[in-house]
Design an enzyme around this catalytic site. Structure first.
Site, short mmCIF file in Angstrom:
data_model
loop_
_atom_site.label_atom_id
_atom_site.label_comp_id
_atom_site.label_asym_id
_atom_site.label_seq_id
_atom_site.Cartn_x
_atom_site.Cartn_y
_atom_site.Cartn_z
N HIS A 38 -3.86 -5.17 -4.77
CA HIS A 38 -3.48 -5.10 -6.17
C HIS A 38 -4.51 -4.28 -6.94
O HIS A 38 -5.69 -4.26 -6.59
CB HIS A 38 -3.42 -6.50 -6.79
N CYS A 89 1.71 -5.95 -1.73
CA CYS A 89 1.53 -7.36 -1.35
C CYS A 89 2.85 -7.94 -0.83
O CYS A 89 3.30 -7.56 0.24
CB CYS A 89 0.96 -8.15 -2.51
#
Length: 507
Positions: free
Chosen positions: A416, A332
């Protein structure tokens, strides 16, 4: 059975989240339909529900303890700090505003009913709701606008159990002081205490327990022993301060694999690396200086709530200069830092910023946040994940890797939770071992989902074996005991909150 209670704490990281999860697990094993709730959470560890709502990761863990799919009602208000003064306010799973500390006082007025409605829906749908407080209920400078601790408890007539962390010292002063600083109406709801993280001989502790009972007129419902190896979706990076290197069980091959996770100032979703530490022979540690990378086989750049600011920190510390030539995984915000350029007119307002240039990609921040539960395949294995980001990464080279790319020994993805997929995790670690020249073979039978279930069961056992569960049931069914004494200096003339209107008092 119908009821609810609030688990408060003398401090942040006292153990509210794990005690709440433990009570939830214990009740669920008794056949009780139970759900968790936290009105307001401040955390950079978050999760995405099946319908695309962002909530605190701790509440997702607590939902798992109940055997439930998490929902936005379980954490209707989430604050995600981007600096010491500003936070993104996420309401019912969607970003509402970016505010500073003082502006949030005005925003709170509009959020009271949101919290009320969410609690009402949960209490209507479940037999029991176990609520978790935020910080400490004795933060008297915040009492008037409180929507997470005693403001909620008084309005909904919730009995309160206060958790104190004995490992940090001063637990009896913290328990007594928490009660004494509250107004008499709030004190009347403090039913008793749980002491957490105890190591030592119980008989040495007993005189203190007797004194705190005498001084406060309240019960100590239990003393929870220190539990090694319990690492479950903590809320914030405060818990990292006392976290040693984890993992290091005997490797399946002849050598261990060393993973260094960069502890960014605004690190987020660092729970992504928990699955790595579940592998025998993988050692995971958090680092803040270049020298700590010397023996690392893999460097992880985790998520960040302040990508551009944390990238500047990477450069200032010398960590950025130490990355080229190493195996690096960016997740991310970490993936965004690895790109060639970052255009951010949204989060930091910095405009065009030079990235680390370790991946052939560019980043542009969008006003709308991407929230989702993507799925795909990598290394021949299925991968289910979740994504939470404003930065949109466009790769213009390299090899595909999940939704991102790979260039040599550098990987990047916005997903994630990908490492929680066992087959993919093993294949990725085998690739890292090959790149780093390690004689390391991932174990073929580690299930991260099973390990999480074992840890949740351990929490349920912790409550069942060390807490007066009969007293907890009485609190759930009957509320706080009547006639609890007030402690000085309670009874001050501080203005009472106006949160009481409209909060449900029953299911």
């Amino acid at each position: 059975m119908k009821g609810a209670l609030l688990v408060a704490g003398t401090t942040s990281d006292a153990g509210k989240s794990v005690v709440t999860a433990g009570i939830c697990r214990w009740l669920a094993r008794q056949g009780v339909r139970v759900a968790p709730y936290k009105a307001q959470n401040m955390s950079l560890n978050s999760f995405v529900t099946a319908d695309g709502a962002e909530i605190g990761r701790a509440q997702a863990m607590q939902a798992a303890a109940c055997g439930l799919e998490p929902s936005a009602d379980m954490n209707p208000i989430l604050l995600k700090p981007g600096s010491d003064r500003r936070s993104q306010v996420v309401v019912m799973g969607r970003p509402m505003a970016e505010v500073d500390a003082m502006e949030y006082w005005d925003v709170k007025e509009r959020l009271r009913q949101v919290a009320v409605d969410a609690l009402e829906r949960l209490r209507s749908a479940y037999d029991v709701v176990v609520c978790e407080g935020a910080g400490s209920p004795a933060e008297i400078n915040l009492r008037r606008g409180d929507i997470a601790n005693m403001g909620l408890a008084r309005a909904a007539n919730l009995p309160v159990v206060v958790v104190g962390d004995i490992d940090r010292g001063g637990v009896f002063a913290a328990l007594y002081g928490t009660v004494a600083l509250l107004e008499p109406e709030d004190q009347a709801l403090i039913a008793g205490f749980v002491i957490n993280k105890f190591r030592g001989a119980p008989e040495i502790l007993e005189p203190g327990l007797d004194m705190i009972r005498e001084l406060t007129g309240r019960e100590v419902y239990g003393v929870l022993p220190w539990l090694d190896g319990l690492w479950l979706d903590v809320e914030d990076s405060l818990a990292l301060d006392n976290r040693p290197a984890i993992g290091a069980r005997a490797p399946y091959g002849r050598q261990t694999l060393r993973v260094a996770v960069v502890r960014l100032p605004r690190i987020s979703n660092f729970t992504d690396v928990d699955a790595l530490a579940s592998e025998p022979g993988v050692v995971v540690r958090f680092v803040t200086s270049p020298g700590e990378l010397d023996d690392a086989d893999l460097v992880v750049l985790p998520g960040s709530r302040a990508t551009v600011s944390d990238l500047a920190w990477l450069r200032a510390t010398g960590l950025a200069a130490a990355l080229p030539g190493r195996a690096v995984l960016g997740i991310c915000g970490g993936y965004q830092m690895l790109a060639r350029t970052i255009r951010d007119d949204v989060e930091s307002g910095a405009g065009l910023v030079e990235g680390l240039g370790l991946l052939p990609a560019s980043v542009e921040f969008a006003a709308d946040k991407t929230l989702g539960r993507p799925a795909g395949t990598a290394y021949g294995h299925p991968v289910a994940a979740y994504e939470i980001h404003h930065g949109v990464v466009t790769a213009d080279g390299g090899e595909p890797f999940l939704d991102g790319c790979r260039d040599g020994s550098v990987w990047g993805t916005t997903w994630h939770g990908a490492l929680e997929n066992d087959g993919f995790r093993r294949a990725f670690l085998a690739e890292v071992a090959a790149v780093s020249g390690r004689d390391f073979t991932p174990a073929p039978d580690v299930s991260f989902a099973a390990l999480r279930e074992e840890r949740l069961d351990a929490l349920g056992d912790l409550i069942e074996r060390n807490v007066d569960t009969g007293a907890l049931l009485r609190l759930l069914e009957g509320g706080a005991p009547r006639g609890l004494p007030s402690l000085p200096p309670g009874g001050s003339s501080r203005e009472a909150p106006d949160f009481a209107a409209g909060v449900p008092t029953s299911g």
